[in-house]
Design a protein around this motif. Structure first.
Motif, mmCIF file in Angstrom:
data_model
loop_
_atom_site.group_PDB
_atom_site.id
_atom_site.type_symbol
_atom_site.label_atom_id
_atom_site.label_comp_id
_atom_site.label_asym_id
_atom_site.label_seq_id
_atom_site.Cartn_x
_atom_site.Cartn_y
_atom_site.Cartn_z
ATOM 1 N N ASN A 85 0.840 -1.193 0.000
ATOM 2 C CA ASN A 85 0.000 0.000 0.000
ATOM 3 C C ASN A 85 0.876 1.244 0.000
ATOM 4 O OD1 ASN A 85 -2.282 -1.562 0.066
ATOM 5 N ND2 ASN A 85 -2.740 -1.173 2.209
ATOM 6 N N PRO A 86 0.538 2.209 -0.835
ATOM 7 C CA PRO A 86 1.337 3.438 -0.859
ATOM 8 C C PRO A 86 1.099 4.260 0.403
ATOM 9 C CG PRO A 86 -0.583 3.665 -2.273
ATOM 10 C CD PRO A 86 -0.573 2.246 -1.788
ATOM 11 N N ALA A 87 2.036 5.135 0.706
ATOM 12 C CA ALA A 87 1.884 6.048 1.836
ATOM 13 C C ALA A 87 0.856 7.117 1.465
ATOM 14 C CB ALA A 87 3.219 6.700 2.174
ATOM 15 N N LEU A 88 -0.126 7.281 2.319
ATOM 16 C CA LEU A 88 -1.140 8.309 2.062
ATOM 17 C C LEU A 88 -0.568 9.687 2.312
ATOM 18 C CD1 LEU A 88 -4.347 6.714 3.587
ATOM 19 C CD2 LEU A 88 -3.921 7.236 1.203
ATOM 20 N N GLU A 89 -1.004 10.638 1.497
ATOM 21 C CA GLU A 89 -0.575 12.022 1.630
ATOM 22 C C GLU A 89 -1.811 12.917 1.659
ATOM 23 O OE1 GLU A 89 2.015 12.971 -1.635
ATOM 24 O OE2 GLU A 89 2.993 11.022 -1.520
ATOM 25 N N PHE A 90 -1.812 13.881 2.563
ATOM 26 C CA PHE A 90 -2.949 14.790 2.647
ATOM 27 C C PHE A 90 -3.189 15.529 1.343
ATOM 28 C CE2 PHE A 90 -2.198 14.743 7.343
ATOM 29 C CZ PHE A 90 -3.429 14.207 7.667
ATOM 30 N N THR A 91 -2.116 15.847 0.621
ATOM 31 C CA THR A 91 -2.244 16.653 -0.589
ATOM 32 C C THR A 91 -3.030 15.946 -1.689
ATOM 33 O OG1 THR A 91 -0.104 15.841 -1.376
ATOM 34 C CG2 THR A 91 -0.119 17.935 -0.165
ATOM 35 N N ILE A 92 -3.110 14.648 -1.655
ATOM 36 C CA ILE A 92 -3.787 13.905 -2.719
ATOM 37 C C ILE A 92 -5.046 13.197 -2.224
ATOM 38 C CG2 ILE A 92 -2.496 11.770 -2.416
ATOM 39 C CD1 ILE A 92 -2.381 11.553 -5.464
ATOM 40 N N LEU A 93 -5.327 13.297 -0.943
ATOM 41 C CA LEU A 93 -6.413 12.542 -0.337
ATOM 42 C C LEU A 93 -7.765 12.798 -0.997
ATOM 43 C CD1 LEU A 93 -6.431 10.437 1.826
ATOM 44 C CD2 LEU A 93 -6.957 12.188 3.493
ATOM 45 N N SER A 94 -8.088 14.038 -1.284
ATOM 46 C CA SER A 94 -9.390 14.324 -1.893
ATOM 47 C C SER A 94 -9.500 13.702 -3.287
ATOM 48 C CB SER A 94 -9.645 15.832 -1.955
ATOM 49 O OG SER A 94 -8.691 16.458 -2.789
ATOM 50 N N HIS A 95 -8.398 13.689 -4.037
ATOM 51 C CA HIS A 95 -8.406 13.064 -5.370
ATOM 52 C C HIS A 95 -8.574 11.546 -5.255
ATOM 53 C CE1 HIS A 95 -7.244 16.785 -7.331
ATOM 54 N NE2 HIS A 95 -6.319 16.945 -6.398
ATOM 55 N N LEU A 96 -7.906 10.970 -4.271
ATOM 56 C CA LEU A 96 -7.987 9.532 -4.047
ATOM 57 C C LEU A 96 -9.409 9.125 -3.663
ATOM 58 C CD1 LEU A 96 -6.431 6.835 -3.837
ATOM 59 C CD2 LEU A 96 -5.972 7.416 -1.449
ATOM 60 N N LEU A 97 -10.015 9.879 -2.754
ATOM 61 C CA LEU A 97 -11.389 9.583 -2.344
ATOM 62 C C LEU A 97 -12.371 9.766 -3.503
ATOM 63 C CD1 LEU A 97 -11.473 11.137 1.209
ATOM 64 C CD2 LEU A 97 -11.694 8.715 0.604
ATOM 65 N N GLU A 98 -12.150 10.769 -4.319
ATOM 66 C CA GLU A 98 -13.021 10.970 -5.474
ATOM 67 C C GLU A 98 -12.913 9.800 -6.446
ATOM 68 O OE1 GLU A 98 -15.688 12.310 -8.302
ATOM 69 O OE2 GLU A 98 -15.502 12.732 -6.172
ATOM 70 N N ALA A 99 -11.711 9.319 -6.695
ATOM 71 C CA ALA A 99 -11.532 8.153 -7.581
ATOM 72 C C ALA A 99 -12.184 6.916 -6.966
ATOM 73 C CB ALA A 99 -10.052 7.911 -7.844
ATOM 74 N N ALA A 100 -12.034 6.736 -5.660
ATOM 75 C CA ALA A 100 -12.657 5.596 -4.980
ATOM 76 C C ALA A 100 -14.178 5.655 -5.109
ATOM 77 C CB ALA A 100 -12.238 5.563 -3.518
ATOM 78 N N ARG A 101 -14.740 6.846 -4.969
ATOM 79 C CA ARG A 101 -16.193 7.010 -5.113
ATOM 80 C C ARG A 101 -16.617 6.776 -6.562
ATOM 81 N NH1 ARG A 101 -19.489 9.885 -7.469
ATOM 82 N NH2 ARG A 101 -17.909 11.298 -8.228
ATOM 83 N N LYS A 102 -15.923 7.389 -7.483
ATOM 84 C CA LYS A 102 -16.265 7.336 -8.902
ATOM 85 C C LYS A 102 -16.261 5.908 -9.445
ATOM 86 C CE LYS A 102 -14.364 9.246 -13.205
ATOM 87 N NZ LYS A 102 -13.287 10.141 -13.688
ATOM 88 N N TYR A 103 -15.226 5.140 -9.080
ATOM 89 C CA TYR A 103 -15.089 3.778 -9.596
ATOM 90 C C TYR A 103 -15.579 2.717 -8.608
ATOM 91 C CZ TYR A 103 -12.268 6.258 -12.988
ATOM 92 O OH TYR A 103 -11.843 7.136 -13.955
ATOM 93 N N GLN A 104 -16.142 3.161 -7.499
ATOM 94 C CA GLN A 104 -16.713 2.287 -6.469
ATOM 95 C C GLN A 104 -15.693 1.288 -5.912
ATOM 96 O OE1 GLN A 104 -20.450 0.653 -7.836
ATOM 97 N NE2 GLN A 104 -21.172 2.642 -8.517
#
Length: 154
Positions: A85-104
């Protein structure tokens, strides 16, 4: 104007030969990944590949995505059982969550929620975590509203 085929570059984490499809990020990075794994992890990709299954081409299927290469790399690293698992970064968190939501990708949302709740010993609680947790709750409320709004009597 640059030729769209020549300004593409391959991902270092997911190079040519790593998978049977090509995912192209918004910043023109090609990620080679296994189609079956995307279909298994995401109902959106499953539908996409089932509906758009074209036979007879010798080239691997390509999908152009709206996510940037950093976001797409994190998503693919998380769902690939061969990667850590990659290290999570605050700077990209909103993009990551949006991709998770978008692609379920439910597992990604769970991973982020666990990280934000401090279940990862490497993470300290901060005011930023609190703000992001609130954003996740708003996304959940919005998703619930989207599901119920079509049946709202009014």
């Amino acid at each position: 104007m640059a030729d769209p085929q020549t300004d593409l570059r391959d991902s270092e984490e997911f190079p040519v030969g790593y998978g049977d499809i090509r995912l192209i990020s918004s910043d023109r990075v090609i990620f080679h990944f296994q189609q079956w794994l995307l279909m298994y992890m995401s109902p959106v990709f499953k539908d996409m590949f089932t509906i758009g299954n074209a036979k007879g081409s010798n080239n691997p299927p390509s999908v152009i995505l709206s996510e940037d290469s950093k976001t797409l790399s994190m998503v693919l690293q998380f769902i690939d059982p061969m990667k850590d698992n990659p290290a999570l970064e605050f700077t990209i968190l909103s993009h990551l969550l949006e991709a998770a939501r978008k692609y379920q990708f439910g597992k990604i949302k769970d991973w982020v929620a666990s990280w934000l709740n401090g279940n990862d010993p490497a993470v300290e609680a901060t005011a930023t975590q609190f703000s992001i947790t609130q954003a996740i709750e708003l996304l959940e409320v919005g998703t619930t509203f989207d599901r119920t709004s079509s049946s709202y009597p009014g």
